[in-house]
Design an enzyme around this catalytic site. Structure first.
Site, PDB file in Angstrom:
ATOM      1  N   TRP A 101      79.228 -65.874  29.233  1.00  0.00           N
ATOM      2  CA  TRP A 101      79.084 -67.321  29.463  1.00  0.00           C
ATOM      3  C   TRP A 101      80.437 -68.008  29.541  1.00  0.00           C
ATOM      4  O   TRP A 101      80.616 -68.956  30.304  1.00  0.00           O
ATOM      5  CB  TRP A 101      78.176 -67.964  28.413  1.00  0.00           C
ATOM      6  CG  TRP A 101      76.774 -67.427  28.514  1.00  0.00           C
ATOM      7  CD1 TRP A 101      76.110 -66.671  27.580  1.00  0.00           C
ATOM      8  CD2 TRP A 101      75.874 -67.558  29.627  1.00  0.00           C
ATOM      9  NE1 TRP A 101      74.864 -66.334  28.048  1.00  0.00           N
ATOM     10  CE2 TRP A 101      74.690 -66.862  29.298  1.00  0.00           C
ATOM     11  CE3 TRP A 101      75.953 -68.202  30.871  1.00  0.00           C
ATOM     12  CZ2 TRP A 101      73.590 -66.783  30.156  1.00  0.00           C
ATOM     13  CZ3 TRP A 101      74.855 -68.126  31.732  1.00  0.00           C
ATOM     14  CH2 TRP A 101      73.698 -67.428  31.372  1.00  0.00           C
ATOM     15  N   ASP A 169      80.288 -74.983  24.377  1.00  0.00           N
ATOM     16  CA  ASP A 169      78.957 -74.592  24.814  1.00  0.00           C
ATOM     17  C   ASP A 169      78.228 -74.094  23.571  1.00  0.00           C
ATOM     18  O   ASP A 169      78.550 -73.030  23.040  1.00  0.00           O
ATOM     19  CB  ASP A 169      79.082 -73.483  25.867  1.00  0.00           C
ATOM     20  CG  ASP A 169      77.740 -72.932  26.324  1.00  0.00           C
ATOM     21  OD1 ASP A 169      76.702 -73.343  25.783  1.00  0.00           O
ATOM     22  OD2 ASP A 169      77.743 -72.075  27.240  1.00  0.00           O
ATOM     23  N   LYS A 193      66.968 -72.252  24.013  1.00  0.00           N
ATOM     24  CA  LYS A 193      67.189 -71.257  22.970  1.00  0.00           C
ATOM     25  C   LYS A 193      66.681 -71.781  21.623  1.00  0.00           C
ATOM     26  O   LYS A 193      65.954 -71.111  20.932  1.00  0.00           O
ATOM     27  CB  LYS A 193      68.674 -70.910  22.842  1.00  0.00           C
ATOM     28  CG  LYS A 193      69.394 -70.710  24.182  1.00  0.00           C
ATOM     29  CD  LYS A 193      69.198 -69.323  24.779  1.00  0.00           C
ATOM     30  CE  LYS A 193      69.546 -69.223  26.257  1.00  0.00           C
ATOM     31  NZ  LYS A 193      70.936 -69.414  26.605  1.00  0.00           N
TER      32      LYS A 193
HETATM   33  C1  PLP Z   1      71.669 -69.342  28.028  1.00  0.00           C
HETATM   34  C2  PLP Z   1      73.064 -69.762  27.988  1.00  0.00           C
HETATM   35  C3  PLP Z   1      73.680 -70.431  29.067  1.00  0.00           C
HETATM   36  C4  PLP Z   1      72.958 -70.718  30.350  1.00  0.00           C
HETATM   37  O1  PLP Z   1      72.125 -71.791  30.174  1.00  0.00           O
HETATM   38  P1  PLP Z   1      71.304 -72.434  31.377  1.00  0.00           P
HETATM   39  O2  PLP Z   1      70.635 -73.565  30.684  1.00  0.00           O
HETATM   40  O3  PLP Z   1      70.369 -71.381  31.875  1.00  0.00           O
HETATM   41  O4  PLP Z   1      72.272 -72.865  32.406  1.00  0.00           O
HETATM   42  C5  PLP Z   1      74.995 -70.827  28.917  1.00  0.00           C
HETATM   43  N1  PLP Z   1      75.682 -70.583  27.797  1.00  0.00           N
HETATM   44  C6  PLP Z   1      75.123 -69.948  26.744  1.00  0.00           C
HETATM   45  C7  PLP Z   1      75.946 -69.716  25.516  1.00  0.00           C
HETATM   46  C8  PLP Z   1      73.814 -69.514  26.810  1.00  0.00           C
HETATM   47  O5  PLP Z   1      73.263 -68.884  25.769  1.00  0.00           O
END
Ligand code: PLP
Length: 363
Positions: A101, A169, A193
């Protein structure tokens, strides 16, 4: 009805109470004779739903008054672009590369500004978080991935960045434990999540980082934080139902002790699983101690090569038959991965360990 224990990395398990409540309100929410899915986002019926959700985010994260809370779309992946597009001033940002990511965030940012990768854990297939005391330089911001969903690592500390805004993030660890919002310029998280069904992205942003005009010419209106901020996340139709579900999940978090309560629950679950892995001579955790995620736990068996592929498959098939689903590891790590987000119960983790013990004996 048979509910499984779902160890998916995302979208993931939601608290059963929340699903039941949503089911009860499906045809008639709060006496309106409508489902939330059918409501105008500008109606009197919907307004309290988004307001309450924001109030709960603020309360449970203890968000200072000089931060905006936004409900956006496009997932965390859209933030990979929105962050550089909105924060670019001098034209350079620092990123720490801790896995898939981070890499995606880096490659998107490179379209808009210069990126310095100031630290990386790629040398060991990202199984640890690099140690960096202080990040200095002519940077518009510093970006870290707080919890690495695929690699199973999390930042146990935050780097010192002085006056440089720290952007994170937090998609796979938001509300998993208390977070000091004042240490960040932006915290963003896709909801699927730990917060809600997919479709909404939570963005917490310090007001002074929201630019009036964007440095990138012809930036689409929808990619400007100021537009969403000025319009209370209602410039266009927001993901109404996901926001409604987020509100319900947050109420569940509040009823279970808030972020502190979640931390207690999550530490108990994660310790149980890591302790078992560390004491086993059949399995082992892939991540170094000190960098281990509370949410995503990748692990391997003692086998390698073709035998490992065969054993992993057997493990996952056997687990599925016992109602323990989505345990296959990511191809970049191999083996298995158990995602044990907020909604996963201690009983779920105990059931997993019981199965792991039985499987180890037989194999
Ligand atoms: C799942 C995830 C993403 C992607 O998220 P989307 O909402 O599908 O764009 C980005 N960063 C992390 C850390 C993730 O776990």
């Amino acid at each position: 009805m048979n509910r499984v224990y779902n160890f998916s990395a995302g979208p993931s398990q939601l608290p059963e109470e929340v699903l039941r409540e949503a089911a009860d309100e499906m045809l008639d929410c709060n006496g309106t004779g409508q489902s939330v899915m059918e409501m105008s986002h500008r109606s009197k019926a919907y307004e309290p739903i988004i307001k309450e959700c924001e109030a709960l985010v603020r309360e449970l994260m203890n968000i200072p008054a000089n931060y905006k809370v936004l409900f956006l779309q496009g997932g965390a992946s859209m933030q990979f672009a929105m962050v550089p597009m909105n924060l670019k001033k001098k034209g350079k940002a620092a990123y720490v590369n801790t896995g898939v990511w981070s890499k995606k965030a880096i490659s998107e940012a490179k379209k808009y500004l210069d990126v310095d990768v100031v630290a990386s854990s790629e040398d060991k297939n990202f199984n640890y978080i690099p140690k960096i005391e202080k990040i200095t330089g002519d940077y518009d911001y510093v970006h870290i991935t707080l919890n690495n969903t695929i690699m199973g690592t999390k930042w146990a500390y935050l780097p010192e960045t002085g006056d440089i805004p720290l952007v994170t993030d937090a998609s796979s660890c938001i509300f998993s434990e208390p977070l000091d919002v004042s240490k960040f310029g932006i915290i963003y998280a896709g909801a699927q999540k730990n917060l809600a069904p997919a479709g909404v992205t939570l963005v917490i942003i310090r007001e002074d980082l929201i630019p009036e005009t964007l440095p990138v010419e012809n930036t689409p209106t929808m990619l400007q934080y100021n537009i969403h901020s000025e319009n209370g996340s209602m410039y266009n139709t927001p993901p109404c139902y996901s926001i409604y579900m987020m509100g319900k999940v947050l109420k569940w978090i509040k009823a279970n002790g808030g972020a502190k309560g979640m931390a207690k629950r999550n530490i108990e679950k994660a310790e149980l699983l890591y302790n078992y892995l560390d004491s086993s001579n059949f399995y082992h955790a892939t991540v170094e101690k000190g960098s281990r995620s509370l949410m995503n736990v990748p692990f391997l068996t003692k086998y390698d090569g073709d035998k490992a592929t065969e054993i992993n498959k057997k493990f996952v098939t056997g687990a599925t038959a016992k109602g323990l689903v989505n345990l296959a590891g990511h191809r970049l790590v191999g083996g298995m991965r158990a995602s044990i987000y907020n909604a996963m119960s201690l009983e779920g983790v105990k059931a997993l360990i019981a199965y792991m013990e039985e499987f180890a004996k037989e194999n």
